[in-house]
Design a protein around this motif. Structure first.
Motif, PDB file in Angstrom:
ATOM      1  N   TYR A  12      -4.275   2.219   6.507  1.00  0.00           N
ATOM      2  CA  TYR A  12      -5.145   1.640   5.492  1.00  0.00           C
ATOM      3  C   TYR A  12      -4.432   0.467   4.828  1.00  0.00           C
ATOM      4  N   TYR A  13      -5.152  -0.617   4.680  1.00  0.00           N
ATOM      5  CA  TYR A  13      -4.623  -1.851   4.096  1.00  0.00           C
ATOM      6  C   TYR A  13      -5.546  -2.304   2.959  1.00  0.00           C
ATOM      7  N   CYS A  14      -4.987  -3.071   2.049  1.00  0.00           N
ATOM      8  CA  CYS A  14      -5.852  -3.728   1.074  1.00  0.00           C
ATOM      9  C   CYS A  14      -5.610  -5.226   1.129  1.00  0.00           C
ATOM     10  N   CYS A  61      -2.729   0.273  -4.018  1.00  0.00           N
ATOM     11  CA  CYS A  61      -2.334  -1.036  -3.502  1.00  0.00           C
ATOM     12  C   CYS A  61      -1.860  -1.870  -4.681  1.00  0.00           C
ATOM     13  N   ARG A  91     -15.163  -2.222  -0.915  1.00  0.00           N
ATOM     14  CA  ARG A  91     -14.797  -3.407  -1.661  1.00  0.00           C
ATOM     15  C   ARG A  91     -15.304  -3.283  -3.096  1.00  0.00           C
ATOM     16  N   ILE A 142     -13.603   3.380  -4.699  1.00  0.00           N
ATOM     17  CA  ILE A 142     -12.655   2.291  -4.892  1.00  0.00           C
ATOM     18  C   ILE A 142     -12.657   1.911  -6.364  1.00  0.00           C
ATOM     19  N   TYR A 172      -7.209   0.964  -6.068  1.00  0.00           N
ATOM     20  CA  TYR A 172      -7.085   2.352  -5.622  1.00  0.00           C
ATOM     21  C   TYR A 172      -8.221   2.710  -4.669  1.00  0.00           C
ATOM     22  N   LEU A 173      -7.959   3.706  -3.842  1.00  0.00           N
ATOM     23  CA  LEU A 173      -9.014   4.279  -3.016  1.00  0.00           C
ATOM     24  C   LEU A 173      -8.849   5.799  -3.059  1.00  0.00           C
ATOM     25  N   TRP A 199     -10.443  -2.437   0.591  1.00  0.00           N
ATOM     26  CA  TRP A 199      -9.625  -1.594   1.455  1.00  0.00           C
ATOM     27  C   TRP A 199     -10.173  -1.710   2.873  1.00  0.00           C
ATOM     28  N   TYR A 200      -9.257  -1.814   3.821  1.00  0.00           N
ATOM     29  CA  TYR A 200      -9.584  -1.857   5.233  1.00  0.00           C
ATOM     30  C   TYR A 200      -8.814  -0.736   5.929  1.00  0.00           C
ATOM     31  N   ARG A 201      -9.212  -0.415   7.139  1.00  0.00           N
ATOM     32  CA  ARG A 201      -8.437   0.533   7.929  1.00  0.00           C
ATOM     33  C   ARG A 201      -8.473   0.112   9.400  1.00  0.00           C
ATOM     34  N   GLU A 249       0.823  -1.195   0.000  1.00  0.00           N
ATOM     35  CA  GLU A 249       0.000   0.000   0.000  1.00  0.00           C
ATOM     36  C   GLU A 249       0.867   1.259   0.000  1.00  0.00           C
TER      37      GLU A 249
END
Length: 115
Positions: free
Chosen positions: A93-95, A22, A50, A69, A79-80, A36-38, A6
């Motif tokens: 932030y993670y993917c 990502c 998602r 997204i 992308y976000l 994408w998560y956070r 990321e």
């Protein structure tokens, strides 16, 4: 094992924008749901957005209308786009793919919002 990397986080003023990227080390073409998560300090990791392989998107209520997204399977990248950043948006932030088991989690990218 695919590894997501990321990038794109940073410090932005409230109301500002960031575009997170990502890049996966392998193909995401066959992955239906990417997300994408956070995770904020002291809180559990939460799903932010998602996207399916056909482009159908879903968003958490906390970001709906402010985030978009997208994915480019040719580049193995998700992308976000985050707009109108708010004080409750700061987090790492993670993917990852949605269907279990997840890939190994990357380092994430830090988003900080200054007032």
């Amino acid at each position: 094992q695919v590894q997501p990397v990321e990038s794109g986080g940073g410090v932005v003023q409230a109301g500002g924008s960031l575009r997170l990227s990502c890049a996966a080390s392998g193909s995401i073409f066959s992955v239906n749901y990417m997300a994408w998560y956070r995770q904020a300090p002291g809180k559990q990791r939460e799903l932010v957005a998602r996207i399916t392989s056909s482009g159908i998107t879903n968003y958490a209520n906390s970001v709906k209308g402010r985030c978009t997204i997208s994915r480019d399977d040719a580049k193995n990248t998700v992308y976000l786009q985050m707009n109108s950043l708010k004080p409750h948006d700061p987090a790492v932030y993670y993917c990852n793919k949605v269907s279990p088991p997840p890939w190994s989690w990357g380092q994430g990218t830090q988003v900080t919002v200054s007032s």
